[in-house]
Design an enzyme around this catalytic site. Structure first.
Site, PDB file in Angstrom:
ATOM      1  N   CYS A  68       0.870  -1.178   0.000  1.00 16.43           N
ATOM      2  CA  CYS A  68       0.000   0.000   0.000  1.00 16.43           C
ATOM      3  C   CYS A  68       0.904   1.224   0.000  1.00 16.43           C
ATOM      4  O   CYS A  68       2.085   1.109  -0.353  1.00 16.43           O
ATOM      5  CB  CYS A  68      -1.013  -0.043   1.145  1.00 16.43           C
ATOM      6  SG  CYS A  68      -0.364   0.120   2.806  1.00 16.43           S
ATOM      7  N   HIS A 101      12.769 -15.942  12.841  1.00 25.13           N
ATOM      8  CA  HIS A 101      12.412 -15.960  14.268  1.00 25.13           C
ATOM      9  C   HIS A 101      10.906 -15.971  14.506  1.00 25.13           C
ATOM     10  O   HIS A 101      10.439 -16.580  15.466  1.00 25.13           O
ATOM     11  CB  HIS A 101      12.986 -14.724  14.971  1.00 25.13           C
ATOM     12  CG  HIS A 101      14.474 -14.768  15.142  1.00 25.13           C
ATOM     13  ND1 HIS A 101      15.127 -14.062  16.117  1.00 25.13           N
ATOM     14  CD2 HIS A 101      15.433 -15.422  14.444  1.00 25.13           C
ATOM     15  CE1 HIS A 101      16.441 -14.275  16.030  1.00 25.13           C
ATOM     16  NE2 HIS A 101      16.653 -15.091  15.006  1.00 25.13           N
ATOM     17  N   ARG A 112       5.155   4.330  -1.282  1.00 25.97           N
ATOM     18  CA  ARG A 112       5.441   5.766  -1.206  1.00 25.97           C
ATOM     19  C   ARG A 112       6.664   6.027  -0.328  1.00 25.97           C
ATOM     20  O   ARG A 112       7.036   7.184  -0.114  1.00 25.97           O
ATOM     21  CB  ARG A 112       4.231   6.517  -0.647  1.00 25.97           C
ATOM     22  CG  ARG A 112       3.028   6.478  -1.568  1.00 25.97           C
ATOM     23  CD  ARG A 112       1.827   7.152  -0.927  1.00 25.97           C
ATOM     24  NE  ARG A 112       0.652   7.028  -1.774  1.00 25.97           N
ATOM     25  CZ  ARG A 112      -0.604   7.170  -1.342  1.00 25.97           C
ATOM     26  NH1 ARG A 112      -0.830   7.445  -0.071  1.00 25.97           N
ATOM     27  NH2 ARG A 112      -1.611   7.042  -2.176  1.00 25.97           N
TER      28      ARG A 112
HETATM   29  C1  RB5 Z   1      -3.981   5.214   0.354  1.00 23.14           C
HETATM   30  O1  RB5 Z   1      -4.074   6.542  -0.015  1.00 23.14           O
HETATM   31  C2  RB5 Z   1      -3.113   5.007   1.587  1.00 23.14           C
HETATM   32  O2  RB5 Z   1      -3.720   5.567   2.692  1.00 23.14           O
HETATM   33  C3  RB5 Z   1      -2.831   3.543   1.783  1.00 23.14           C
HETATM   34  O3  RB5 Z   1      -2.256   3.029   0.631  1.00 23.14           O
HETATM   35  C4  RB5 Z   1      -1.862   3.163   2.881  1.00 23.14           C
HETATM   36  O4  RB5 Z   1      -0.760   4.003   2.909  1.00 23.14           O
HETATM   37  C5  RB5 Z   1      -2.406   2.926   4.193  1.00 23.14           C
HETATM   38  O5  RB5 Z   1      -1.654   2.528   5.115  1.00 23.14           O
END
Ligand code: RB5
Length: 155
Positions: A68, A101, A112
């Site tokens: 994510c 472990h 990101r």
């Molecule tokens: C999506 O915008 C973002 O909130 C999700 O991908 C993630 O970072 C959540 O933990």
């Protein structure tokens, strides 16, 4: 033996997907694509993270990878599923040692936060590692299982 890996991404992790899918397959893994199948900025990470966790805990997949934006949400969701042992690892030591472990069976990543090349290094460390089976590690795993059992009884 072909090892099956479940891969799930939300819109935050979607930029990694087109690179990771063929890369995993080229390394000999069978990949179950749990979505997202298209980029949708309004999709929700719990949908994909739960699907990966269920694939792993049901035995459909050997291990899981969820990407994510930060990796945090994916990890929170996956660990709600009994039998899922998900870790958010952005260093290779944790990606390997989490398996050795802690018997980690799902790796969570944040697209990101890190780049695709580090993501591949982390995934390789995770997939190449095996649980140690040492008594102290089994004892701790048993305690985690006992927490899940108590939790299901108090629901
Ligand atoms: C999506 O915008 C973002 O909130 C999700 O991908 C993630 O970072 C959540 O933990």
């Amino acid at each position: 033996m072909i090892r099956v890996v479940a891969l799930g991404v939300d819109h935050g992790g979607f930029p990694f997907k087109n690179e990771l899918l063929p890369w995993l397959r080229s390394r000999g893994y069978e990949v179950i694509d749990m979505g997202a199948h298209i980029f949708d900025s309004s999709d929700d990470y719990p949908d994909f993270a739960e699907a990966v966790a269920r694939a792993v805990t049901s035995g459909q997949a050997w291990r899981g990878i969820i990407v994510c934006g930060s990796g945090v949400g994916a990890c929170i969701v996956a660990n709600k599923v009994a039998g899922a042992r998900a870790g958010l690892c952005h260093d290779t030591y944790s990606a390997r040692q989490g398996v050795e472990h802690d018997d980690m069976n799902i790796l969570c990543l944040g697209a990101r936060v890190i780049g695709i090349e580090l993501a591949k290094e982390l995934i390789a460390a995770f997939l190449n590692a095996e649980f140690s089976g040492e008594e102290r590690h089994r004892r701790r795993a048993d305690k985690i299982k006992a927490i899940e059992d108590r939790q299901s009884k108090t629901r």
